[in-house]
Design a protein around this motif. Structure first.
Motif, PDB file in Angstrom:
ATOM      1  N   GLY A  39     -10.254   2.304  -3.101  1.00  0.00           N
ATOM      2  CA  GLY A  39      -9.705   2.476  -1.750  1.00  0.00           C
ATOM      3  C   GLY A  39      -8.293   1.937  -1.677  1.00  0.00           C
ATOM      4  N   ASP A  40      -7.516   2.445  -0.732  1.00  0.00           N
ATOM      5  CA  ASP A  40      -6.134   1.998  -0.560  1.00  0.00           C
ATOM      6  C   ASP A  40      -6.102   0.501  -0.275  1.00  0.00           C
ATOM      7  OD1 ASP A  40      -5.814   4.715  -0.670  1.00  0.00           O
ATOM      8  OD2 ASP A  40      -4.798   4.897   1.253  1.00  0.00           O
ATOM      9  N   LEU A  41      -5.187  -0.182  -0.947  1.00  0.00           N
ATOM     10  CA  LEU A  41      -5.007  -1.618  -0.732  1.00  0.00           C
ATOM     11  C   LEU A  41      -3.537  -1.906  -0.504  1.00  0.00           C
ATOM     12  CD1 LEU A  41      -7.264  -3.105  -3.557  1.00  0.00           C
ATOM     13  CD2 LEU A  41      -7.697  -3.170  -1.099  1.00  0.00           C
ATOM     14  N   SER A  42      -3.254  -2.883   0.353  1.00  0.00           N
ATOM     15  CA  SER A  42      -1.863  -3.289   0.550  1.00  0.00           C
ATOM     16  C   SER A  42      -1.433  -4.143  -0.638  1.00  0.00           C
ATOM     17  CB  SER A  42      -1.715  -4.082   1.846  1.00  0.00           C
ATOM     18  OG  SER A  42      -2.369  -5.335   1.730  1.00  0.00           O
ATOM     19  N   VAL A  43      -0.137  -4.166  -0.878  1.00  0.00           N
ATOM     20  CA  VAL A  43       0.391  -4.979  -1.977  1.00  0.00           C
ATOM     21  C   VAL A  43       0.066  -6.444  -1.721  1.00  0.00           C
ATOM     22  CG1 VAL A  43       2.469  -5.675  -3.231  1.00  0.00           C
ATOM     23  CG2 VAL A  43       2.207  -3.293  -2.492  1.00  0.00           C
ATOM     24  N   SER A  44       0.149  -6.874  -0.471  1.00  0.00           N
ATOM     25  CA  SER A  44      -0.156  -8.282  -0.173  1.00  0.00           C
ATOM     26  C   SER A  44      -1.629  -8.597  -0.431  1.00  0.00           C
ATOM     27  CB  SER A  44       0.234  -8.638   1.260  1.00  0.00           C
ATOM     28  OG  SER A  44      -0.412  -7.795   2.175  1.00  0.00           O
ATOM     29  N   LYS A  72       2.506   4.709  -3.507  1.00  0.00           N
ATOM     30  CA  LYS A  72       2.646   3.748  -2.406  1.00  0.00           C
ATOM     31  C   LYS A  72       2.992   4.509  -1.139  1.00  0.00           C
ATOM     32  CE  LYS A  72       5.746   0.847  -3.841  1.00  0.00           C
ATOM     33  NZ  LYS A  72       6.595  -0.290  -4.170  1.00  0.00           N
ATOM     34  N   GLU A  73       2.407   4.053  -0.040  1.00  0.00           N
ATOM     35  CA  GLU A  73       2.665   4.677   1.250  1.00  0.00           C
ATOM     36  C   GLU A  73       2.838   3.574   2.287  1.00  0.00           C
ATOM     37  OE1 GLU A  73       0.015   7.067   4.485  1.00  0.00           O
ATOM     38  OE2 GLU A  73      -0.287   7.571   2.370  1.00  0.00           O
ATOM     39  N   LEU A  80       0.707   0.491   1.345  1.00  0.00           N
ATOM     40  CA  LEU A  80      -0.609   0.706   0.768  1.00  0.00           C
ATOM     41  C   LEU A  80      -0.475   1.395  -0.583  1.00  0.00           C
ATOM     42  CD1 LEU A  80      -2.661   1.859   3.883  1.00  0.00           C
ATOM     43  CD2 LEU A  80      -2.474  -0.422   2.888  1.00  0.00           C
ATOM     44  N   VAL A  81      -1.332   0.993  -1.495  1.00  0.00           N
ATOM     45  CA  VAL A  81      -1.312   1.517  -2.862  1.00  0.00           C
ATOM     46  C   VAL A  81      -2.625   2.229  -3.101  1.00  0.00           C
ATOM     47  CG1 VAL A  81      -1.103   0.887  -5.296  1.00  0.00           C
ATOM     48  CG2 VAL A  81       0.079  -0.473  -3.567  1.00  0.00           C
ATOM     49  N   ARG A  82      -2.523   3.447  -3.654  1.00  0.00           N
ATOM     50  CA  ARG A  82      -3.745   4.169  -4.025  1.00  0.00           C
ATOM     51  C   ARG A  82      -3.555   4.793  -5.398  1.00  0.00           C
ATOM     52  NH1 ARG A  82      -1.562   8.811  -2.612  1.00  0.00           N
ATOM     53  NH2 ARG A  82      -1.347   9.488  -0.507  1.00  0.00           N
ATOM     54  N   THR A  83      -4.650   4.915  -6.113  1.00  0.00           N
ATOM     55  CA  THR A  83      -4.648   5.511  -7.444  1.00  0.00           C
ATOM     56  C   THR A  83      -4.475   7.013  -7.330  1.00  0.00           C
ATOM     57  OG1 THR A  83      -6.085   3.774  -8.282  1.00  0.00           O
ATOM     58  CG2 THR A  83      -6.041   5.814  -9.532  1.00  0.00           C
TER      59      THR A  83
END
Length: 130
Positions: A39-44, A72-73, A80-83
């Motif tokens: 799932g999308d995760l924030s860099v922080s 990244k979005e 947010l980072v997603r594969t």
């Protein structure tokens, strides 16, 4: 562009495969990739999971992004980072191509060794003095 005698688009494709595997060569980056696949995760949020600075995690994410493994979005204040599943598929295809090439080489070596072991096959160096 020419890389080791490989012209244009083929060289760019090879460079892309190099970036892919360089990115995957690091344990932390592979873990980031696995986490983002769920799932999308924030860099922080990612940074909270590792015993390193936020900036270090950002650099890992940047390497993955350059390799095309993650996207990244920006949503509000968060990135947010997603594969990217397509990139994972490209890595699998590159490995499949290597496997096919090596299997062919091993089969040719096996045939040559079998011919060498078969006394009925003429050896062109037989009878030459050294």
């Amino acid at each position: 562009m020419v890389v080791d005698g490989i012209p244009g688009e083929a060289a760019e494709a090879e460079e892309g495969v190099d970036r892919l595997f360089q990115a995957l060569a690091d344990t932390t980056r592979r873990d980031i990739l696995r986490r983002c696949a769920r799932g999308d995760l924030s860099v922080s949020r990612l940074a909270d999971a590792y015993p390193m600075s936020f900036a270090a995690v950002q650099k890992h994410v940047a390497v993955l992004e350059r390799a095309g493994l993650v996207v990244k979005e920006r949503r509000g204040r968060e990135q947010l980072v997603r594969t990217d599943p397509g990139a994972v598929e490209r890595a699998r295809q590159a490995l499949d191509e290597l496997e096919t090439a090596w299997r062919g080489r091993v089969e040719r070596m096996s045939r040559l060794l079998a011919e060498d072991a078969d006394p009925g096959v003429h050896n062109p160096t037989e009878g030459l003095e050294r």
